[in-house]
Design a protein around this motif. Structure first.
Motif, PDB file in Angstrom:
ATOM      1  N   ALA A 147       0.830  -1.208   0.000  1.00  0.00           N
ATOM      2  CA  ALA A 147       0.000   0.000   0.000  1.00  0.00           C
ATOM      3  C   ALA A 147       0.864   1.258   0.000  1.00  0.00           C
ATOM      4  O   ALA A 147       1.675   1.463   0.910  1.00  0.00           O
ATOM      5  CB  ALA A 147      -0.916  -0.001   1.224  1.00  0.00           C
ATOM      6  N   TYR A 148       0.696   2.080  -1.027  1.00  0.00           N
ATOM      7  CA  TYR A 148       1.341   3.391  -1.098  1.00  0.00           C
ATOM      8  C   TYR A 148       0.433   4.400  -0.403  1.00  0.00           C
ATOM      9  O   TYR A 148      -0.732   4.547  -0.763  1.00  0.00           O
ATOM     10  CB  TYR A 148       1.530   3.821  -2.550  1.00  0.00           C
ATOM     11  CG  TYR A 148       2.607   3.084  -3.293  1.00  0.00           C
ATOM     12  CD1 TYR A 148       3.904   3.578  -3.349  1.00  0.00           C
ATOM     13  CD2 TYR A 148       2.324   1.896  -3.967  1.00  0.00           C
ATOM     14  CE1 TYR A 148       4.896   2.913  -4.055  1.00  0.00           C
ATOM     15  CE2 TYR A 148       3.315   1.222  -4.678  1.00  0.00           C
ATOM     16  CZ  TYR A 148       4.598   1.745  -4.714  1.00  0.00           C
ATOM     17  OH  TYR A 148       5.573   1.080  -5.418  1.00  0.00           O
ATOM     18  N   LEU A 149       0.997   5.098   0.590  1.00  0.00           N
ATOM     19  CA  LEU A 149       0.190   6.013   1.386  1.00  0.00           C
ATOM     20  C   LEU A 149       0.611   7.458   1.158  1.00  0.00           C
ATOM     21  O   LEU A 149       1.803   7.770   1.102  1.00  0.00           O
ATOM     22  CB  LEU A 149       0.341   5.700   2.883  1.00  0.00           C
ATOM     23  CG  LEU A 149       0.121   4.266   3.333  1.00  0.00           C
ATOM     24  CD1 LEU A 149       0.366   4.161   4.842  1.00  0.00           C
ATOM     25  CD2 LEU A 149      -1.290   3.800   2.993  1.00  0.00           C
ATOM     26  N   GLY A 150      -0.373   8.358   1.113  1.00  0.00           N
ATOM     27  CA  GLY A 150      -0.114   9.790   1.172  1.00  0.00           C
ATOM     28  C   GLY A 150      -0.571  10.281   2.530  1.00  0.00           C
ATOM     29  O   GLY A 150      -1.331   9.610   3.228  1.00  0.00           O
ATOM     30  N   GLY A 151      -0.118  11.469   2.911  1.00  0.00           N
ATOM     31  CA  GLY A 151      -0.542  12.031   4.182  1.00  0.00           C
ATOM     32  C   GLY A 151       0.565  12.084   5.210  1.00  0.00           C
ATOM     33  O   GLY A 151       0.332  12.420   6.377  1.00  0.00           O
ATOM     34  N   LEU A 152       1.796  11.777   4.762  1.00  0.00           N
ATOM     35  CA  LEU A 152       2.931  11.812   5.686  1.00  0.00           C
ATOM     36  C   LEU A 152       3.186  13.256   6.127  1.00  0.00           C
ATOM     37  O   LEU A 152       3.144  14.177   5.317  1.00  0.00           O
ATOM     38  CB  LEU A 152       4.170  11.260   4.988  1.00  0.00           C
ATOM     39  CG  LEU A 152       5.458  11.206   5.825  1.00  0.00           C
ATOM     40  CD1 LEU A 152       5.344  10.130   6.892  1.00  0.00           C
ATOM     41  CD2 LEU A 152       6.678  10.948   4.933  1.00  0.00           C
ATOM     42  N   ASP A 153       3.443  13.445   7.412  1.00  0.00           N
ATOM     43  CA  ASP A 153       3.877  14.739   7.938  1.00  0.00           C
ATOM     44  C   ASP A 153       5.097  15.191   7.126  1.00  0.00           C
ATOM     45  O   ASP A 153       6.104  14.468   7.074  1.00  0.00           O
ATOM     46  CB  ASP A 153       4.257  14.555   9.419  1.00  0.00           C
ATOM     47  CG  ASP A 153       4.644  15.869  10.085  1.00  0.00           C
ATOM     48  OD1 ASP A 153       5.152  16.778   9.392  1.00  0.00           O
ATOM     49  OD2 ASP A 153       4.456  15.963  11.310  1.00  0.00           O
ATOM     50  N   PRO A 154       5.026  16.360   6.473  1.00  0.00           N
ATOM     51  CA  PRO A 154       6.139  16.788   5.616  1.00  0.00           C
ATOM     52  C   PRO A 154       7.476  16.829   6.362  1.00  0.00           C
ATOM     53  O   PRO A 154       8.538  16.655   5.747  1.00  0.00           O
ATOM     54  CB  PRO A 154       5.736  18.189   5.166  1.00  0.00           C
ATOM     55  CG  PRO A 154       4.254  18.236   5.319  1.00  0.00           C
ATOM     56  CD  PRO A 154       3.916  17.327   6.467  1.00  0.00           C
ATOM     57  N   ALA A 155       7.422  17.020   7.685  1.00  0.00           N
ATOM     58  CA  ALA A 155       8.659  17.072   8.461  1.00  0.00           C
ATOM     59  C   ALA A 155       9.369  15.713   8.479  1.00  0.00           C
ATOM     60  O   ALA A 155      10.537  15.626   8.833  1.00  0.00           O
ATOM     61  CB  ALA A 155       8.365  17.522   9.898  1.00  0.00           C
ATOM     62  N   LEU A 156       8.659  14.654   8.082  1.00  0.00           N
ATOM     63  CA  LEU A 156       9.269  13.313   8.085  1.00  0.00           C
ATOM     64  C   LEU A 156       9.733  12.871   6.694  1.00  0.00           C
ATOM     65  O   LEU A 156      10.293  11.787   6.542  1.00  0.00           O
ATOM     66  CB  LEU A 156       8.272  12.279   8.627  1.00  0.00           C
ATOM     67  CG  LEU A 156       7.835  12.448  10.084  1.00  0.00           C
ATOM     68  CD1 LEU A 156       6.910  11.303  10.498  1.00  0.00           C
ATOM     69  CD2 LEU A 156       9.035  12.513  11.015  1.00  0.00           C
ATOM     70  N   ALA A 180       4.562   7.357   2.374  1.00  0.00           N
ATOM     71  CA  ALA A 180       4.660   6.313   3.387  1.00  0.00           C
ATOM     72  C   ALA A 180       4.130   5.032   2.753  1.00  0.00           C
ATOM     73  O   ALA A 180       3.501   5.062   1.699  1.00  0.00           O
ATOM     74  CB  ALA A 180       3.849   6.680   4.622  1.00  0.00           C
ATOM     75  N   ALA A 181       4.415   3.912   3.406  1.00  0.00           N
ATOM     76  CA  ALA A 181       3.948   2.648   2.840  1.00  0.00           C
ATOM     77  C   ALA A 181       3.778   1.603   3.913  1.00  0.00           C
ATOM     78  O   ALA A 181       4.388   1.681   4.987  1.00  0.00           O
ATOM     79  CB  ALA A 181       4.924   2.147   1.770  1.00  0.00           C
ATOM     80  N   ILE A 182       2.917   0.621   3.604  1.00  0.00           N
ATOM     81  CA  ILE A 182       2.836  -0.617   4.373  1.00  0.00           C
ATOM     82  C   ILE A 182       3.174  -1.728   3.395  1.00  0.00           C
ATOM     83  O   ILE A 182       2.483  -1.897   2.386  1.00  0.00           O
ATOM     84  CB  ILE A 182       1.427  -0.856   4.948  1.00  0.00           C
ATOM     85  CG1 ILE A 182       0.924   0.361   5.722  1.00  0.00           C
ATOM     86  CG2 ILE A 182       1.410  -2.113   5.813  1.00  0.00           C
ATOM     87  CD1 ILE A 182      -0.551   0.260   6.117  1.00  0.00           C
ATOM     88  N   SER A 183       4.252  -2.465   3.682  1.00  0.00           N
ATOM     89  CA  SER A 183       4.626  -3.521   2.743  1.00  0.00           C
ATOM     90  C   SER A 183       3.858  -4.797   3.075  1.00  0.00           C
ATOM     91  O   SER A 183       3.258  -4.934   4.152  1.00  0.00           O
ATOM     92  CB  SER A 183       6.135  -3.755   2.763  1.00  0.00           C
ATOM     93  OG  SER A 183       6.511  -4.578   3.853  1.00  0.00           O
ATOM     94  N   SER A 184       3.890  -5.724   2.143  1.00  0.00           N
ATOM     95  CA  SER A 184       3.094  -6.943   2.285  1.00  0.00           C
ATOM     96  C   SER A 184       3.975  -8.166   2.446  1.00  0.00           C
ATOM     97  O   SER A 184       3.801  -8.940   3.379  1.00  0.00           O
ATOM     98  CB  SER A 184       2.197  -7.106   1.058  1.00  0.00           C
ATOM     99  OG  SER A 184       2.969  -6.982  -0.128  1.00  0.00           O
ATOM    100  N   VAL A 185       4.909  -8.336   1.535  1.00  0.00           N
ATOM    101  CA  VAL A 185       5.789  -9.501   1.574  1.00  0.00           C
ATOM    102  C   VAL A 185       7.232  -9.009   1.594  1.00  0.00           C
ATOM    103  O   VAL A 185       7.504  -7.852   1.285  1.00  0.00           O
ATOM    104  CB  VAL A 185       5.555 -10.422   0.348  1.00  0.00           C
ATOM    105  CG1 VAL A 185       4.145 -10.969   0.360  1.00  0.00           C
ATOM    106  CG2 VAL A 185       5.815  -9.679  -0.959  1.00  0.00           C
TER     107      VAL A 185
END
Lengths: 247, 332
Positions: A147-156, A180-185
């Motif tokens: 899962a590719y995520l948006g919404g990361l605090d820009p400071a990170l 940001a991401a959540i990996s699967s395998v």
């Protein structure tokens, strides 16, 4: 945004991908509004399937429409796509929100301390900022369930590693650039590993096989390492572990 | 239980069918046969539907022993022998209990197929028998000592095909896009006029090409979008990579063009070192080529006939002609 822009959204670019697909491109940026239009078109084509279409693949900013060239009237398909784009409110989507438990740092997130040092923060501050955000699943790609995520605090936001690791653990929670991401395998990755969730994004044989879908929202819940074994065992039995929050 | 006992097979051996579709939005690659026409040919000879799963071999062949036979088998793309006796090209054979079935190395291309009547009795993974190695989805690659269970066959006898339609020749046809505007005009001109060599670092995920570098007009990173099989993506070094059946579902390099469906099979069969050229066509020409290919295959399907006792000269002649024709598919 003007009222005019709302009533008549700019039409997407329709770009050929060989002779068996069209990329419906709404823009070139990582932007929640663009992604919303991508997902609205996906929903519209799912609600009113065009004969010959095999599947659609939503990404940040474009919907890939794959079809059987011998069984598809491409003019009809293009007309259906443009009609759906002119009426983006036609397809309503229900947004799901997941609460995903994460053990941060240590062996679970080997880059937490270096990323914190890079930004002049304490690890606790990084965890507070990372777990304080509301994320959007822009797309699933790279590997099944990733899962590719948006919404990361820009400071990170942190540039990717110069040397990608040849293997990173399954279920890693990571940062790459402004994403940001959540990996699967287990997979190679140049992203920074902040933590790990026991929740399996992808588990063959479980119903559902995939937890996350483009358009879902995600919040992270820091948990102590002592809880890992029990949650990991539950996830191994097929429990989602990640919790679907009531709308 | 009827089965094929694996005596030996190359590391590039796997079950492949028409591919796993409908899950790309979850990041699941389609996989599927690298040369669906060759798969269809092998299946046709044993009376299967065109996209029934068969064993796909990469360069090296394999050897099997029939258990609980008989088994009706056919090969495409490599020589087939049963108990040491060569089976003529474009011919299926019924191998009895205990028979040793041997598939030679790929004859002219890279990928060869061994189809069995009725198909393999293996549980599909997410709707397909195709192995996707990178994600370990699908039946694992066969290894020596393993038994591959087969479905019961209807009892068909050996079949023969009179001949193949002429293989396509000439440059590989592409449709420019979706990111043609991310390249200089000179880069497009170069891609469509210069020869490119197939790199040995090619596999089911992608065919790497080496040749004159292709220059991007606005950097080589794009916000990731969807990928199709046959997409020609160009990373920062300017050397194109054609994304093949085991490709990822999304990617962040600009894609200059997409190979048309009709030319994907012969492109997949290009060996390392082979030189390839590309030609841009429009959708109508791509579709016309695909229709012609479909019609030629349908005509062929109508010409399958049972092998009669003895080999008549007409058939021997046609088999000889065929081996001359198939040699053309190795290089454009």
């Amino acid at each position: 945004m003007s009222a005019d822009a709302v009533s008549t959204p700019a039409l997407p670019r329709l770009l050929p991908c060989g002779d068996a697909a069209i990329s419906v491109e709404f823009g070139e940026a990582i932007d929640p509004d663009l992604n919303t239009r991508v997902l609205a078109l996906q929903a519209a084509l799912a609600d009113a399937p065009v004969p010959g279409v095999i599947e659609t693949v939503p990404t940040y900013r474009a919907l890939l429409v794959q079809f059987d060239p011998l069984a598809t009237d491409v003019d009809h398909l293009v007309a259906a796509i443009l009609a759906a784009c002119r009426d983006p409110a036609g397809a309503q989507r229900t947004v799901r929100r997941w609460r995903v438990p994460v053990v941060y740092g240590g062996d679970f997130g080997i880059d937490l301390e270096t990323l914190a040092a890079h930004h002049g923060m304490t690890p606790e501050e990084v965890v507070r900022r990372h777990s304080g955000g509301l994320y959007r699943v822009y797309m699933i790609g790279f590997m099944p369930g990733f899962a590719y995520l948006g919404g990361l605090d820009p400071a990170l936001a942190t540039p990717r590693r110069l040397e990608p690791r040849l293997e990173t653990p399954a279920q890693s929670v990571s940062v790459g650039g402004a994403q940001a991401a959540i990996s699967s395998v287990a997979a190679p990755s140049g992203w920074h590993l902040l933590g790990r969730t026991p929740a399996r994004a992808f588990m063959p044989g479980r119903d559902p096989v995939f937890l996350y879908e483009a358009g879902d929202e995600v919040v992270f819940e820091p948990i102590v390492a002592a809880r890992w074994d029990a949650l990991d065992a539950a996830a191994g039995r097929g429990e989602p572990v990640a919790e679907l929050l009531a709308p | 239980m009827t089965a094929l006992l694996v005596v030996a097979c190359g590391p590039g051996t796997s079950l492949q069918d028409g591919g796993r579709f409908g899950l790309q939005r979850f990041g699941v690659s389609p996989a599927g046969a690298m040369d669906p026409l060759a798969l269809a040919m092998a299946n046709l000879l044993v009376g299967n539907a065109a996209d029934v799963a068969a064993l796909e071999f990469g360069m090296l062949g394999g050897e099997f022993v029939v258990e609980g036979g008989p088994v009706h088998v056919a090969a495409a793309g490599a020589a087939l022998a049963v108990d040491g006796t060569a089976v003529p090209a474009l011919t299926s054979v019924v191998a009895g209990e205990g028979a040793r079935v041997r598939l030679g190395p790929a004859r002219d291309g890279v990928y060869a197929y061994l189809a069995v009547e009725g198909g393999f009795d293996v549980a599909p993974a997410m709707g397909s028998l195709s192995l996707h190695r990178r994600s370990a989805i699908g039946p694992k690659a066969p290894s020596a000592g393993e038994r591959l269970a087969l479905r019961p066959m209807a009892g068909g006898g050996a079949n023969v095909l009179p001949g193949l339609p002429l293989g396509e020749e000439g440059p590989i046809r592409v449709i420019l896009g979706p990111q043609r505007d991310r390249f200089t005009d000179a880069a497009v001109e170069t891609f469509l006029s210069e020869p490119y060599a197939v790199s040995p670092r090619s596999d089911r995920m992608g065919t790497r090409l080496s040749g004159p570098p292709l220059t991007h007009s606005a950097g080589y990173n794009i916000v990731s979008d969807g990928i199709v099989t046959g997409h020609v993506q160009v990373p920062g070094d300017g050397q194109p990579i054609v994304l093949m059946r085991d490709r990822q579902t999304t990617g962040g390099y600009p894609k200059l063009a997409g190979i048309v469906t009709a030319d994907l099979p012969r492109f997949a069969q290009l060996r390392p070192g082979a030189v390839v050229r590309f030609r841009a066509v429009d959708r109508d020409e791509a579709l016309a080529a695909l229709r012609a290919q479909r019609d030629a295959f349908a005509a062929l399907a109508g010409q399958v006939r049972p092998v009669t006792a003895g080999l008549d000269t007409e058939r021997l002649l046609s088999v000889n002609l065929i081996s001359g024709v198939t040699a053309d598919t190795g290089s454009p």
